[in-house]
Write an enzyme that holds these catalytic residues in place. Structure first.
Site, PDB file in Angstrom:
ATOM      1  N   GLY A 135       0.829  -1.212   0.000  1.00 57.49           N
ATOM      2  CA  GLY A 135       0.000   0.000   0.000  1.00 57.49           C
ATOM      3  C   GLY A 135       0.854   1.249   0.000  1.00 57.49           C
ATOM      4  O   GLY A 135       0.986   1.916   1.034  1.00 57.49           O
ATOM      5  N   SER A 137       1.096   3.490  -3.273  1.00 54.58           N
ATOM      6  CA  SER A 137       0.512   4.493  -4.174  1.00 54.58           C
ATOM      7  C   SER A 137      -0.811   5.018  -3.646  1.00 54.58           C
ATOM      8  O   SER A 137      -1.545   4.318  -2.957  1.00 54.58           O
ATOM      9  CB  SER A 137       0.276   3.878  -5.551  1.00 54.58           C
ATOM     10  OG  SER A 137       1.478   3.387  -6.056  1.00 54.58           O
ATOM     11  N   SER A 169      -2.120  -4.246  -5.906  1.00 52.58           N
ATOM     12  CA  SER A 169      -2.202  -5.566  -6.546  1.00 52.58           C
ATOM     13  C   SER A 169      -2.480  -6.646  -5.501  1.00 52.58           C
ATOM     14  O   SER A 169      -1.813  -6.694  -4.465  1.00 52.58           O
ATOM     15  CB  SER A 169      -0.886  -5.898  -7.254  1.00 52.58           C
ATOM     16  OG  SER A 169      -0.522  -4.887  -8.152  1.00 52.58           O
ATOM     17  N   GLU A 254      12.501  -4.585  -5.108  1.00 53.71           N
ATOM     18  CA  GLU A 254      11.363  -4.582  -6.017  1.00 53.71           C
ATOM     19  C   GLU A 254      11.791  -4.334  -7.459  1.00 53.71           C
ATOM     20  O   GLU A 254      11.183  -4.854  -8.390  1.00 53.71           O
ATOM     21  CB  GLU A 254      10.354  -3.512  -5.575  1.00 53.71           C
ATOM     22  CG  GLU A 254       9.047  -3.671  -6.312  1.00 53.71           C
ATOM     23  CD  GLU A 254       8.016  -2.600  -6.031  1.00 53.71           C
ATOM     24  OE1 GLU A 254       8.092  -1.965  -4.975  1.00 53.71           O
ATOM     25  OE2 GLU A 254       7.138  -2.430  -6.885  1.00 53.71           O
ATOM     26  N   ASN A 368       9.633   4.652 -15.385  1.00 55.20           N
ATOM     27  CA  ASN A 368      10.961   4.762 -16.004  1.00 55.20           C
ATOM     28  C   ASN A 368      11.412   6.212 -16.131  1.00 55.20           C
ATOM     29  O   ASN A 368      12.609   6.498 -16.055  1.00 55.20           O
ATOM     30  CB  ASN A 368      10.960   4.062 -17.374  1.00 55.20           C
ATOM     31  CG  ASN A 368      11.035   2.555 -17.218  1.00 55.20           C
ATOM     32  OD1 ASN A 368      10.873   2.017 -16.112  1.00 55.20           O
ATOM     33  ND2 ASN A 368      11.274   1.853 -18.305  1.00 55.20           N
ATOM     34  N   GLU A 369      10.451   7.139 -16.302  1.00 52.32           N
ATOM     35  CA  GLU A 369      10.840   8.561 -16.395  1.00 52.32           C
ATOM     36  C   GLU A 369      11.525   8.982 -15.098  1.00 52.32           C
ATOM     37  O   GLU A 369      12.565   9.641 -15.107  1.00 52.32           O
ATOM     38  CB  GLU A 369       9.605   9.454 -16.619  1.00 52.32           C
ATOM     39  CG  GLU A 369       8.972   9.329 -18.002  1.00 52.32           C
ATOM     40  CD  GLU A 369       8.014   8.143 -18.091  1.00 52.32           C
ATOM     41  OE1 GLU A 369       7.940   7.348 -17.130  1.00 52.32           O
ATOM     42  OE2 GLU A 369       7.350   8.007 -19.130  1.00 52.32           O
TER      43      GLU A 369
END
Ligand SMILES: Cc1cc2nc3c(=O)[nH]c(=O)nc-3n(C[C@H](O)[C@H](O)[C@H](O)COP(=O)(O)OP(=O)(O)OC[C@H]3O[C@@H](n4cnc5c(N)ncnc54)[C@H](O)[C@@H]3O)c2cc1C
Length: 382
Positions: A135, A137, A169, A254, A368-369
């Site tokens: 938990g 985001s 998820s 991760e 990725n940014e």
């Protein structure tokens, strides 16, 4: 001219003991496939949830490999775990049920958990019976975790937590949530201070789990709302106020694993087989992808070695994630270009799922940014 720092550690050859373990896992997977226990999935670590398969792995001793024996684990190295997980992912095996607990929660408990928490949770993770969700985001604070608004307020014997988490998820099938919350108001000078982590039971009163469906109808995401959920003191994870440091150290585990290169490996293997048999026209792009996946794999294994040596690997993990996730997405695209009405339906479905899942590869676990910014900082470019 100044020399650029080395971003990823060197990789060593695989020891004979690891090679033997790899063969053992391959044999197990062949037997399971032959018995019809699974058909290969794309993105199996997030969407293929099979508690029986997880139990079968636990019986073989392949969960909690890095957990010390005193907590029910197997006391092996990250490289042992790497070999097992790499083979499972390459086969597209259904590993989602235990993935978060085994990959992330177990090492975090060993690093930051109390003795009581280790004894309470690690044996269940190793037996493949206790499942976790993450938990972190929130609406409006994904890439910018420091802006998390979920608040934990001190009460007698514990904390009361209120807020909303998204993209969680597997929360609808898990037992507990590793949750990040604000425990003191935002200090604009020190935005990363005042965050803390809690282990929250997912059946707590005041907690609601609502599905968020994937664009193809699949359900693995959730929104988790907390309304004054009580969490006792013994479920505070690590130190109050140390949440940012704890979360970023979890992200090393991760971001760097073989799941950042192999989510679409069954598609790559299927494509190579079909081109090899002449069912699909040979395409040099396949060779380029094999070369890229091989390079990403070497780097990912090198990071596992670094974690084994307890050395920092945050930037190396960011490099693996950017290169690996771009490659696994490009595999989906190449396969999609080669599929048409004449392709066998099983493979077409696999490719379609890969295309549906593709947007998530570069987003999850830190976009990725953002990671390119982390890498640029290490290189002294920003
Ligand atoms: C398949 C999948 C599974 C997930 N599972 C979980 C989970 O279990 N638990 C959990 O907590 N989260 C989970 N997430 C959430 C994931 O980690 C976030 O979606 C991610 O961190 C991005 O946050 P966001 O969606 O709010 O996008 P935003 O942060 O709003 O970003 C949107 C876009 O803007 C770009 N952007 C944002 N800020 C900047 C900047 N400063 N500079 C340049 N570009 C920028 C981003 O790179 C991105 O492309 C999952 C996501 C996916 C796709």
């Amino acid at each position: 001219m100044s020399t650029l720092p080395r971003l990823v550690p060197p990789c060593s050859p695989e020891a004979p003991e690891l090679r033997a373990l790899r063969e053992e896992v391959r044999e197990f997977l062949d037997d399971q496939r032959a018995a019809g226990a699974f058909t290969p999935h794309v993105d199996c670590w997030i969407s293929a949830w099979d508690e029986e398969f997880t139990a079968a792995l636990a019986i073989r001793g392949w969960l909690g490999l890095t957990v010390p024996e005193e907590y029910g684990g197997h006391g092996k190295s990250f490289l042992h775990r790497y070999v097992v997980t790499e083979e499972l992912l390459a086969a597209g095996a259904p590993v989602a049920a235990h993935w978060v607990g085994d990959r992330q929660i177990a090492p975090s408990l060993l690093k930051y958990g109390t003795e009581g928490q280790r004894h309470a949770f690690l044996p269940g993770i190793v037996r493949g019976e206790r499942f976790f969700a993450i938990g972190m985001s929130e609406p409006d604070s994904g890439s910018d975790l420091a802006s998390a608004r979920t608040r934990a307020v001190r009460v007698e014997d514990g904390w009361r937590i209120t807020g909303t988490k998204v993209w969680t998820s597997g929360a609808h099938r898990s037992h507990a949530l590793m949750l990040l919350a604000r425990t003191s108001p935002v200090d604009p000078e020190h935005r990363h201070a005042g965050l803390s982590q809690f282990i929250v039971d997912l059946d707590s009163p005041g907690l609601t789990i609502s599905p968020i469906h994937w664009m193809n109808g699949e359900h693995h995401f959730n929104e988790v709302s907390l309304d004054e959920v009580f969490v006792p003191d013994d479920r505070v994870f690590g130190e109050i106020g140390n949440g940012w440091k704890q979360v970023t150290s979890e992200l090393g585990f991760e971001r760097s694993g073989p799941e950042r290169t192999l989510s679409t490996f069954p598609v790559l293997a299927g494509l190579a087989d079909r081109m090899g048999r002449g069912e699909l026209p040979a395409d040099p792009a396949l060779g380029r992808l094999v070369a890229r996946i091989t390079g990403a794999r070497q780097m990912s294994a090198a990071v596992a070695g670094q974690l084994q040596r307890h050395l920092p690997a945050d930037v190396a993990a960011a490099v693996v994630k950017v290169l690996g996730t771009t490659t696994e997405g490009d595999i989906a695209d190449l396969a999609d270009l080669h599929c048409d009405d004449t392709t066998d339906p099983g493979f077409r479905d696999l490719v379609q799922t890969a295309v549906d899942h593709r947007p998530g590869f570069t987003i999850r676990g830190g976009t990725n940014e953002i990671l390119r910014g982390v890498i640029a900082r290490e290189l002294g470019l920003r």
